[in-house]
Design a protein around this motif. Structure first.
Motif, mmCIF file in Angstrom:
data_model
loop_
_atom_site.group_PDB
_atom_site.id
_atom_site.type_symbol
_atom_site.label_atom_id
_atom_site.label_comp_id
_atom_site.label_asym_id
_atom_site.label_seq_id
_atom_site.Cartn_x
_atom_site.Cartn_y
_atom_site.Cartn_z
ATOM 1 N N VAL A 43 49.119 -14.568 104.091
ATOM 2 C CA VAL A 43 50.221 -13.802 103.495
ATOM 3 C C VAL A 43 50.196 -12.395 104.071
ATOM 4 O O VAL A 43 49.146 -11.759 104.136
ATOM 5 N N ARG A 44 51.365 -11.908 104.471
ATOM 6 C CA ARG A 44 51.443 -10.579 105.086
ATOM 7 C C ARG A 44 51.914 -9.490 104.120
ATOM 8 O O ARG A 44 51.545 -8.332 104.272
ATOM 9 N N HIS A 45 52.764 -9.852 103.165
ATOM 10 C CA HIS A 45 53.263 -8.876 102.201
ATOM 11 C C HIS A 45 53.344 -9.527 100.828
ATOM 12 O O HIS A 45 53.561 -10.743 100.721
ATOM 13 N N PHE A 46 53.200 -8.693 99.778
ATOM 14 C CA PHE A 46 53.131 -9.220 98.417
ATOM 15 C C PHE A 46 54.174 -8.573 97.511
ATOM 16 O O PHE A 46 54.568 -7.423 97.718
ATOM 17 N N GLY A 47 54.587 -9.336 96.506
ATOM 18 C CA GLY A 47 55.557 -8.813 95.552
ATOM 19 C C GLY A 47 55.479 -9.560 94.240
ATOM 20 O O GLY A 47 54.578 -10.371 94.015
ATOM 21 N N SER A 97 58.055 -0.656 100.827
ATOM 22 C CA SER A 97 57.356 0.363 101.606
ATOM 23 C C SER A 97 56.782 -0.196 102.897
ATOM 24 O O SER A 97 56.082 0.516 103.627
ATOM 25 N N SER A 98 57.091 -1.458 103.206
ATOM 26 C CA SER A 98 56.540 -2.094 104.405
ATOM 27 C C SER A 98 57.348 -1.711 105.637
ATOM 28 O O SER A 98 58.379 -1.048 105.557
ATOM 29 N N VAL A 106 45.044 -4.473 92.238
ATOM 30 C CA VAL A 106 45.579 -4.921 93.531
ATOM 31 C C VAL A 106 45.801 -3.734 94.457
ATOM 32 O O VAL A 106 46.454 -2.758 94.081
ATOM 33 N N LYS A 107 45.277 -3.813 95.667
ATOM 34 C CA LYS A 107 45.394 -2.698 96.608
ATOM 35 C C LYS A 107 46.626 -2.819 97.517
ATOM 36 O O LYS A 107 47.091 -1.829 98.088
ATOM 37 N N GLN A 108 47.136 -4.039 97.672
ATOM 38 C CA GLN A 108 48.288 -4.236 98.551
ATOM 39 C C GLN A 108 49.558 -3.671 97.909
ATOM 40 O O GLN A 108 49.731 -3.768 96.689
ATOM 41 N N PRO A 109 50.443 -3.079 98.692
ATOM 42 C CA PRO A 109 51.708 -2.576 98.149
ATOM 43 C C PRO A 109 52.549 -3.720 97.576
ATOM 44 O O PRO A 109 52.574 -4.822 98.132
ATOM 45 N N ASN A 140 58.360 -6.106 84.599
ATOM 46 C CA ASN A 140 58.756 -4.760 84.231
ATOM 47 C C ASN A 140 57.744 -3.740 84.772
ATOM 48 O O ASN A 140 56.689 -4.124 85.299
ATOM 49 N N PRO A 141 58.050 -2.460 84.690
ATOM 50 C CA PRO A 141 57.175 -1.440 85.282
ATOM 51 C C PRO A 141 55.727 -1.483 84.805
ATOM 52 O O PRO A 141 54.801 -1.361 85.627
ATOM 53 N N MET A 142 55.495 -1.650 83.519
ATOM 54 C CA MET A 142 54.129 -1.643 83.017
ATOM 55 C C MET A 142 53.346 -2.858 83.490
ATOM 56 O O MET A 142 52.135 -2.775 83.735
ATOM 57 N N GLN A 143 54.022 -3.992 83.640
ATOM 58 C CA GLN A 143 53.347 -5.180 84.168
ATOM 59 C C GLN A 143 52.927 -4.958 85.627
ATOM 60 O O GLN A 143 51.841 -5.378 86.051
ATOM 61 N N ILE A 144 53.792 -4.299 86.377
ATOM 62 C CA ILE A 144 53.457 -3.994 87.771
ATOM 63 C C ILE A 144 52.324 -2.979 87.828
ATOM 64 O O ILE A 144 51.397 -3.102 88.637
#
Length: 305
Positions: A141-145, A8-9, A161-164, A150-154
């Protein structure tokens, strides 16, 4: 080289990422030449991790590219942390220390993207959030990932965490395609119907998270490559047939198969061979037909219901 938005960046990245896990297998001259070839191809996204060569790979890369302010503006650098000897560690202290160490080895002031490498069941989302805020506010750091989550961990991570979350590195190849196969076999009583990842493919698409497939030529975990492998005669026959049609290599078709998926993935290419890197980059110029994509999928032993 075609480009795409990462998650989404607004970060514009090449469709193919250059994985640097094996750059320590090259001598100084070879490493310099390889990095320059990547840049000439427009493959200026370089993927690292603090454990690659125990940090040595980041140092070798920085020296090979001749890191300075002018060069830094022309490349995109990603690194990861969280894997330690005998454990995983997403503690605030470890994250901050790991990023600082990577920045020092890479001879840069910031990472374009930073990923959490392997899920840590002892993760406290509030701690990760504090670390991410510090890294973002400091400009480190400019972007995070994430990687291998898996989906539930994210979702658990996103609780604090507020960063996308812009990327998720996941193992995917023609022969390791369960994230695709279980979607075909909904409500079926067969092996391919087993949902091992919580529908991570659909989740990432719904949440604008770019999937970065790793080991795109491997079968099993790290058992070997399927291209030219006598264990996969039908698959290689089909890939070679499609390759002849487009007048490209089988390597190109294997990557084109991943790129054909509408999830707009960014495969991480781990080769240190310049010829294969060129072949991988050439895949961005090819769009397989629906018939070709499915024929290769089936030839790998995947059965449609």
């Amino acid at each position: 080289m075609k480009t795409m938005k990462l998650g989404s960046s607004t970060l514009e990245v090449p469709v193919v990422s250059v994985g640097c896990m094996r750059i320590n297998s090259l001598d100084k001259t070879e490493a310099e030449h390889f990095v320059q070839t990547a840049l000439e191809l427009g493959a200026n996204f370089f993927d690292h991790a603090d454990i690659y060569g125990s940090g040595e790979c980041e140092e070798i890369f920085a020296d090979a590219i001749g890191m300075n302010a002018s060069i830094r503006e022309k490349i995109i650098v990603q690194s990861k942390c969280g894997i330690r000897k005998g454990m995983f560690d997403f503690s605030k202290e470890h994250i901050l220390e790991s990023v600082d160490a990577s920045l020092k080895r890479l001879k840069t002031d910031y990472l374009d993207t930073f990923l959490l490498h392997r899920p840590d069941t002892l993760m406290e989302p509030e701690e990760v959030a504090e670390a991410f805020d510090i890294l973002e506010n400091s400009g480190k750091v400019r972007h995070f990932g994430v990687s291998n989550q898996n989906p539930m961990q994210i979702q658990l991570l996103k609780k604090s965490v507020k960063q996308p979350i812009v990327a998720n590195q996941l193992q995917l190849s023609i022969t390791n395609a369960n994230m695709i196969s279980n979607g075909f076999n909904v409500n079926m009583e067969n092996e391919q119907a087993v949902n091992r990842d919580g529908s991570v493919l659909d989740f990432c698409r719904l949440n604008d998270i770019t999937i970065q497939p790793w080991s795109p030529f491997q079968y099993g975990f790290f058992e070997g490559v399927f291209l030219g492998n006598e264990k996969f005669p039908e698959l290689n026959k089909q890939i070679d047939e499609v390759a002849r049609k487009y007048d490209v290599s089988n390597t190109t078709i294997a990557i084109a198969w991943i790129l054909r998926h509408p999830a707009h993935m960014q495969p991480v290419i781990g080769t240190m061979n310049e010829g294969r890197l060129r072949d991988c980059c050439q895949a961005t110029e090819i769009k397989l037909t629906r018939e070709e994509w499915y024929s290769i999928y089936r030839a790998a032993g995947n059965v449609l219901p």
